[in-house]
Design a protein around this motif. Sequence first.
Motif, PDB file in Angstrom:
ATOM      1  N   MET A   1       0.650  -1.038   0.014  1.00 36.85           N
ATOM      2  CA  MET A   1      -0.076  -0.096   0.071  1.00 36.85           C
ATOM      3  C   MET A   1       0.850   1.206   0.053  1.00 36.85           C
ATOM      4  N   LEU A   2       2.102   1.242   0.603  1.00 34.71           N
ATOM      5  CA  LEU A   2       2.839   2.339   0.903  1.00 34.71           C
ATOM      6  C   LEU A   2       4.361   1.888   0.844  1.00 34.71           C
ATOM      7  N   ARG A   3       5.180   2.655   0.066  1.00 33.38           N
ATOM      8  CA  ARG A   3       6.384   2.250   0.264  1.00 33.38           C
ATOM      9  C   ARG A   3       7.189   3.482   0.006  1.00 33.38           C
ATOM     10  N   ALA A   4       8.170   3.706   0.807  1.00 33.58           N
ATOM     11  CA  ALA A   4       9.061   4.805   0.956  1.00 33.58           C
ATOM     12  C   ALA A   4      10.447   4.523   0.720  1.00 33.58           C
ATOM     13  N   SER A  24       7.715   0.347   4.507  1.00 35.06           N
ATOM     14  CA  SER A  24       6.717  -0.152   3.750  1.00 35.06           C
ATOM     15  C   SER A  24       5.431  -0.440   4.428  1.00 35.06           C
ATOM     16  N   LEU A  25       4.702  -0.296   4.131  1.00 39.45           N
ATOM     17  CA  LEU A  25       3.344  -0.753   4.830  1.00 39.45           C
ATOM     18  C   LEU A  25       2.189  -1.498   3.904  1.00 39.45           C
ATOM     19  N   ALA A  26       1.798  -2.543   4.687  1.00 34.53           N
ATOM     20  CA  ALA A  26       0.986  -3.570   3.720  1.00 34.53           C
ATOM     21  C   ALA A  26      -0.568  -3.183   4.236  1.00 34.53           C
ATOM     22  N   PRO A  27      -1.582  -3.552   3.450  1.00 39.17           N
ATOM     23  CA  PRO A  27      -3.007  -3.467   4.043  1.00 39.17           C
ATOM     24  C   PRO A  27      -3.026  -4.727   4.991  1.00 39.17           C
ATOM     25  N   GLY A  28      -3.719  -4.105   6.068  1.00 39.96           N
ATOM     26  CA  GLY A  28      -4.131  -4.988   7.245  1.00 39.96           C
ATOM     27  C   GLY A  28      -3.150  -4.670   8.182  1.00 39.96           C
ATOM     28  N   GLU A  29      -2.058  -3.828   8.172  1.00 40.10           N
ATOM     29  CA  GLU A  29      -0.839  -3.534   9.076  1.00 40.10           C
ATOM     30  C   GLU A  29      -1.170  -2.499   9.845  1.00 40.10           C
ATOM     31  N   LEU A  30      -0.886  -2.389  11.130  1.00 37.47           N
ATOM     32  CA  LEU A  30      -0.819  -1.302  11.871  1.00 37.47           C
ATOM     33  C   LEU A  30       0.716  -0.993  12.271  1.00 37.47           C
ATOM     34  N   LEU A  61       2.461   4.859  -3.595  1.00 34.04           N
ATOM     35  CA  LEU A  61       1.147   4.604  -3.050  1.00 34.04           C
ATOM     36  C   LEU A  61       0.442   3.491  -3.825  1.00 34.04           C
ATOM     37  N   ALA A  62       0.336   2.385  -3.459  1.00 37.12           N
ATOM     38  CA  ALA A  62      -0.411   1.255  -4.207  1.00 37.12           C
ATOM     39  C   ALA A  62       0.258   1.083  -5.358  1.00 37.12           C
ATOM     40  N   GLY A  63       1.437   1.093  -5.491  1.00 39.32           N
ATOM     41  CA  GLY A  63       2.292   1.001  -6.686  1.00 39.32           C
ATOM     42  C   GLY A  63       2.518   1.914  -7.697  1.00 39.32           C
ATOM     43  N   ARG A  64       1.993   3.128  -7.246  1.00 39.10           N
ATOM     44  CA  ARG A  64       1.912   4.234  -8.354  1.00 39.10           C
ATOM     45  C   ARG A  64       2.884   5.346  -7.424  1.00 39.10           C
ATOM     46  N   ALA A  65       3.579   6.284  -8.095  1.00 37.46           N
ATOM     47  CA  ALA A  65       4.513   7.326  -7.538  1.00 37.46           C
ATOM     48  C   ALA A  65       3.098   8.423  -7.091  1.00 37.46           C
ATOM     49  N   ALA A 191      -9.650  -4.728   9.295  1.00 35.28           N
ATOM     50  CA  ALA A 191     -10.509  -4.812   8.375  1.00 35.28           C
ATOM     51  C   ALA A 191      -9.883  -4.618   6.866  1.00 35.28           C
ATOM     52  N   GLY A 192      -8.622  -4.213   6.977  1.00 33.87           N
ATOM     53  CA  GLY A 192      -8.004  -4.477   5.569  1.00 33.87           C
ATOM     54  C   GLY A 192      -7.247  -3.004   5.222  1.00 33.87           C
ATOM     55  N   ARG A 193      -7.259  -2.024   6.309  1.00 33.86           N
ATOM     56  CA  ARG A 193      -6.921  -0.744   6.069  1.00 33.86           C
ATOM     57  C   ARG A 193      -5.166  -0.890   6.387  1.00 33.86           C
ATOM     58  N   ALA A 194      -4.399  -0.146   5.836  1.00 35.35           N
ATOM     59  CA  ALA A 194      -2.783   0.087   6.155  1.00 35.35           C
ATOM     60  C   ALA A 194      -3.125   1.311   7.210  1.00 35.35           C
ATOM     61  N   VAL A 195      -2.387   1.161   8.396  1.00 35.88           N
ATOM     62  CA  VAL A 195      -2.527   2.378   9.323  1.00 35.88           C
ATOM     63  C   VAL A 195      -0.965   2.263   9.775  1.00 35.88           C
ATOM     64  N   LEU A 196      -0.598   3.657   9.696  1.00 34.46           N
ATOM     65  CA  LEU A 196       0.765   3.983   9.952  1.00 34.46           C
ATOM     66  C   LEU A 196       0.785   5.338  11.254  1.00 34.46           C
ATOM     67  N   VAL A 197       1.291   5.196  12.547  1.00 37.49           N
ATOM     68  CA  VAL A 197       0.823   5.796  13.649  1.00 37.49           C
ATOM     69  C   VAL A 197       2.400   6.456  14.116  1.00 37.49           C
ATOM     70  N   ALA A 198       2.549   7.644  14.001  1.00 41.10           N
ATOM     71  CA  ALA A 198       3.574   8.230  14.856  1.00 41.10           C
ATOM     72  C   ALA A 198       3.461   8.563  16.116  1.00 41.10           C
TER      73      ALA A 198
END
Length: 272
Positions: A1-4, A24-30, A61-65, A191-198
Amino acid sequence: MLRARELVYDYPGGRRALAGVELSLAPGELVCVLGPNGSGKSTLLRLCAGLLAPAAGTVELAGRALAPLSARERARELAFVPQSLRALPACRVHDFVLGGRYARFPRLAGLFARAGAGDHAAVGAALAEADAAELGARALDQLSSGQFQRVLVARALAQEARLLLCDEPTAALDPEHQVRVLLLLERLAAAGRAVLVATHELNLASRFAQRIVLLCEGRVVASGPPEEVLRPEVLTPVFGQHLHFARSTGAPARPLVVPWPASDGAGNAGGQ
């Protein structure tokens, strides 16, 4: 879902905030990003949200720049919860949260699109999920800092984006609402979202994160499950000596890290 990839960012004046960060962050990950003040947590999230442009490196984002996407395209895929806003618009909470739906409004021939019944229903559901349903008719400037933080979460939820980036979403909240917000984010990830928390909340990260990314001086110094990162030999060089390490009760037992004067003898002991 997200790759930096190899993100570099410099503040005005030349001070380097991030130096080659990979994430990197995949769907379903917190995933929780930890680190001391000034380590680059907020900068990393703002780069991943497209709110800052890196000096080097890329965000996908989802494979797109991410960089070429319009604000509307980004808003359909990701939602960003800031620590605060510099200025509050003069409006009701319901209307402010409704603004998070703009990327879902149908395009019209003119300049404006009108919110429909489904949009207002989504706002109501988002406010309820964020434990802020009773605030809908209030003016933004009548809210406490903790109430406003919950409204910011509701606005992000109303976007119905697949990726949620949260910059210290529990900073102004009491312990009860801190846990409620993390339980909500955990449900969204399940539920399948990708969640990144600082966050600065080491123990909430221990309980809720599937993976922790630890930053120090703009670099990733550790990344892995809480059991691997929340250890004395990893955290003490980053946060200093004033930490006490223990284990939670119940199953599974989880790492607990408490600020505690090293002079009191607790220090890096692994007691219960």
